[in-house]
Design a protein around this motif. Structure first.
Motif, PDB file in Angstrom:
ATOM      1  N   UNK A  53       2.632  17.379  -1.911  1.00  0.00           N
ATOM      2  CA  UNK A  53       1.221  17.469  -1.529  1.00  0.00           C
ATOM      3  C   UNK A  53       0.603  16.090  -1.561  1.00  0.00           C
ATOM      4  N   UNK A  54      -0.039  15.709  -0.445  1.00  0.00           N
ATOM      5  CA  UNK A  54      -0.676  14.400  -0.296  1.00  0.00           C
ATOM      6  C   UNK A  54      -2.063  14.628   0.279  1.00  0.00           C
ATOM      7  N   UNK A  55      -3.032  13.814  -0.168  1.00  0.00           N
ATOM      8  CA  UNK A  55      -4.344  13.918   0.471  1.00  0.00           C
ATOM      9  C   UNK A  55      -4.890  12.536   0.807  1.00  0.00           C
ATOM     10  N   UNK A  56      -5.861  12.532   1.707  1.00  0.00           N
ATOM     11  CA  UNK A  56      -6.442  11.296   2.221  1.00  0.00           C
ATOM     12  C   UNK A  56      -7.964  11.315   2.062  1.00  0.00           C
ATOM     13  N   UNK A  57      -8.526  10.127   1.870  1.00  0.00           N
ATOM     14  CA  UNK A  57      -9.972   9.892   1.728  1.00  0.00           C
ATOM     15  C   UNK A  57     -10.434   9.986   0.288  1.00  0.00           C
ATOM     16  N   UNK A  58      -9.538   9.904  -0.650  1.00  0.00           N
ATOM     17  CA  UNK A  58      -9.883   9.902  -2.060  1.00  0.00           C
ATOM     18  C   UNK A  58      -8.705   9.303  -2.834  1.00  0.00           C
ATOM     19  N   UNK A  59      -8.978   8.533  -3.901  1.00  0.00           N
ATOM     20  CA  UNK A  59     -10.258   8.297  -4.554  1.00  0.00           C
ATOM     21  C   UNK A  59     -11.167   7.286  -3.849  1.00  0.00           C
ATOM     22  N   UNK A  60     -10.621   6.509  -2.919  1.00  0.00           N
ATOM     23  CA  UNK A  60     -11.463   5.617  -2.129  1.00  0.00           C
ATOM     24  C   UNK A  60     -11.527   6.134  -0.698  1.00  0.00           C
ATOM     25  N   UNK A  61     -12.710   6.175  -0.119  1.00  0.00           N
ATOM     26  CA  UNK A  61     -12.816   6.619   1.274  1.00  0.00           C
ATOM     27  C   UNK A  61     -12.032   5.695   2.197  1.00  0.00           C
TER      28      UNK A  61
END
Length: 287
Positions: free
Chosen positions: A157-165
């Motif tokens: 699982x990977x996410x984008x826009x966090x912790x820095x936008x």
């Protein structure tokens, strides 16, 4: 007692200098000047020693600060790419690790055929596969500035826009997923030679989540919590081997970038209403 003995006794008693009577005035002035010069040098040495002690204290404080930053950087690199971890440390960004809410793009991937593989393969083969798989996918995550939440067996699982936008997080998410699909076939062919059929499925969703560090001292993780993570996982479960499925919000952000077609609406577990989804075939030709 002669003059020589008197001089010795005076110096042994703590005198810095000694004059015998009758005192010669010119000699007295010269000796006083000499003693003042010695006193000035002693004062200068004391001042320099005090200054050196202050410098040492400042240096020790800076060393402690640098060691603290290195320790924080080591912890952050468990979650984030090295450049992002360094940016957080330099900006005092541990505040960013506190619970907060933000819109993100979540990418969920796992292997098709992995359960059957683990039923037939030796444990050493499973570990060998996961090490190569994780290393390959991990390099792609770092190259696209993604935040890795977890490896869980064959799931990622990977996410984008966090912790820095970041600019265009949906685009980064899709580009990463396509890069992973492109990188997997050589791995799949290698395991196919051993009699195992493996392929990569991927789901991407966009939405708001609560994010932050969770855990306890000595074992922290960085997590995203919200329905968007569940949606990405459900889309991944629906995806066939080699397929990238995205939700409507992600599609709205990347429709000018990708070749995609609708595959929904899908009835997904945990969602009361059907979900519109799109399969991404690849990037549109440049120009």
């Amino acid at each position: 007692m002669n003059a020589h003995e008197e001089r010795i006794n005076g110096i042994e008693a703590g005198a810095d200098d000694f004059l015998s009577k009758p005192v010669n005035q010119q000699e007295l002035f010269s000796r006083v000047k000499s003693l003042l010069r010695i006193k000035s040098l002693q004062d200068e040495v004391k001042t320099q020693a005090a200054q050196l002690a202050r410098w040492n204290e400042t240096l020790e404080a800076r060393v402690r600060e640098q060691v603290g930053e290195l320790e924080r950087l080591a912890r952050l690199k468990r979650f984030f790419s090295p450049p992002l971890a360094e940016a957080i440390v330099q900006g005092g960004g541990e505040e960013l690790l506190k619970a907060h809410r933000r819109e993100i793009n979540v990418v969920f991937i796992d292997l098709r055929g992995f359960t059957a593989f683990t039923d037939r393969a030796e444990p050493e083969e499973v570990m060998e596969l996961l090490q190569v798989y994780h290393a390959t996918m991990g390099r792609i995550v770092l190259a696209h500035d993604g935040t890795l939440e977890r490896f869980a067996g064959d799931s990622l699982m990977v996410f984008f826009n966090d912790p820095l936008p970041i600019a265009r997080p949906a685009e980064q998410a899709v580009r990463m997923a396509l890069a992973m699909q492109q990188a997997f076939p050589p791995l799949g062919r290698e395991w196919n030679k051993r009699g195992y059929e493996l392929a990569l499925g991927c789901g991407i969703a966009q939405g708001y989540a609560t994010l932050g560090a969770i855990g306890f001292e000595g074992r922290w993780d960085y997590a995203a919590i919200g329905s968007v993570t569940n949606l990405a996982a459900r889309l991944c479960a629906e995806a066939a081997g080699g397929q990238v499925l995205i939700d409507r919000k992600t599609m709205a952000k990347v429709e000018d970038l990708v070749e995609a077609s609708p595959v929904g609406p899908l009835n997904l577990k945990g969602f009361a209403q059907s979900v519109a989804a799109f399969t991404v075939a690849g990037l549109k030709p440049a120009g």
